[in-house]
Design a protein around this motif. Sequence first.
Motif, mmCIF file in Angstrom:
data_model
loop_
_atom_site.group_PDB
_atom_site.id
_atom_site.type_symbol
_atom_site.label_atom_id
_atom_site.label_comp_id
_atom_site.label_asym_id
_atom_site.label_seq_id
_atom_site.Cartn_x
_atom_site.Cartn_y
_atom_site.Cartn_z
ATOM 1 N N GLU A 286 6.100 7.815 -53.949
ATOM 2 C CA GLU A 286 5.203 8.665 -54.733
ATOM 3 C C GLU A 286 4.470 7.838 -55.797
ATOM 4 N N ILE A 287 5.189 6.933 -56.445
ATOM 5 C CA ILE A 287 4.565 6.073 -57.452
ATOM 6 C C ILE A 287 3.511 5.177 -56.808
ATOM 7 N N ALA B 156 -2.119 3.758 -55.875
ATOM 8 C CA ALA B 156 -3.236 3.552 -54.951
ATOM 9 C C ALA B 156 -4.408 4.455 -55.307
ATOM 10 N N ASP B 157 -4.102 5.657 -55.765
ATOM 11 C CA ASP B 157 -5.153 6.607 -56.135
ATOM 12 C C ASP B 157 -5.808 6.249 -57.465
ATOM 13 N N ARG C 9 11.079 -3.687 -51.330
ATOM 14 C CA ARG C 9 10.109 -2.838 -50.618
ATOM 15 C C ARG C 9 9.160 -2.148 -51.592
ATOM 16 N N PHE C 10 9.690 -1.737 -52.735
ATOM 17 C CA PHE C 10 8.863 -1.069 -53.745
ATOM 18 C C PHE C 10 7.793 -2.017 -54.281
ATOM 19 N N GLN D 125 7.405 14.370 -58.607
ATOM 20 C CA GLN D 125 8.207 15.444 -58.033
ATOM 21 C C GLN D 125 9.310 14.835 -57.178
ATOM 22 N N PRO D 126 10.573 15.127 -57.481
ATOM 23 C CA PRO D 126 11.676 14.490 -56.759
ATOM 24 C C PRO D 126 11.888 15.084 -55.370
ATOM 25 N N LEU D 127 12.579 14.338 -54.545
ATOM 26 C CA LEU D 127 12.976 14.851 -53.239
ATOM 27 C C LEU D 127 13.934 16.022 -53.413
#
Length: 383
Positions: free
Chosen positions: A30-31, A36-37, A65-66, A277-279
């Motif tokens: 999400e981050i 990217a946006d 990976r992050f 927003q969390p999973l």
Amino acid sequence: MKFLHLSDLHIGLKLMNRDMGEDQAYVFREIVEIAADRQPDAIVIAGDIYDKAVPSAEAATLFDRFISALTQALPSAVIMMISGNHDSAPRLNIYRQILRSRNVYMIGLPPQRPEDHIEKITLRDAYGPVNFYLLPFVKPSMIRDIAGTDENGNSLSYDASVHRLIEREKIDGNQRNVLVSHQFYLPSGADPNDVERMDSEIRMAGNIDEVRADILERFDYAALGHIHKPMRVGSEFFRYPGTPMACSFSEAGQQKGIIEVELSEKGHVRTNVLPLQPLHGVRVIRGSLRDVLQQGCEDYVSVVLTDKEDLDVIDMQDYIRQAFPNVLEIRRDAVREVNTGIEAAEEILMDPFALCRSYLGDLDEEEQELLRSVINEAAEGNG
């Protein structure tokens, strides 16, 4: 100049022994999508990258990976990060020189020798230079050769140590300056006991790690880490973003997010919180068994039952686990009527320092300082 400020990733975290790797991977994606946006010029991570000083292979892989995803989404952006009190400073410092060539600055250790200085990264935009000062988590013992000692040869306080470390830097007040730091900052004169701390934070006995926030006034923005709840430190521009996802049930209901910071000409700063927003949410659900079961969900929950009468333990747990597949804790209310008709006493939680003092009795100031030192060393070792 636009950058995203986040902190306290705590990769490898377990919530009540539940591995949170999947949830952390979700919020990191999400981050990356937000980055990217928004297309910032830089990403700032203000400490506590890992939850443990020696992270697992899975935690290190998730971090890799992050960061890889961020560099792919923002090929021209600079990524800056520092170690926090949960991290191993020497471990994070290992690849400091190698990563620099990839526009990734991972600073594990503060200055160690008198000739060393706080790592400064200078970026430029249409208004000129922006100086980022990257100051990892500092313990007084780490910088004795720079900050000096008191009249008895002991390390200085956290407050004095951090002040001396920053004061020795030649900060040009005509330029825009950003501090990235992982400490417990407080406005001068504020009571540290008034700051709501989360259960997932390591707290020092007697709040000896507090640092007066007046030193932050040298900077246009202070990108802070350490406090897990979003918080301002006496200014809109000295901020803790908090954790990107809840690390304990004391954070239930908090809106998590990252901070977008925009610097235009000197003296003009704008901040904007970008929600995450969390999973799975983290919730504390309290009430009678009947009322609780009507609130079934897939969030991580702590169930607190207030029923006065005895309940069949096996049936109760089965019902609750059917309604809440991710239940992590089931408790009875601390105050309830027992068979004798007498109400059980409510549990009183004491911090370790107060608890030890209650057993040891009266202590003079020197003995109290020794006790604080022992407790804090134990807490840092567990972190």
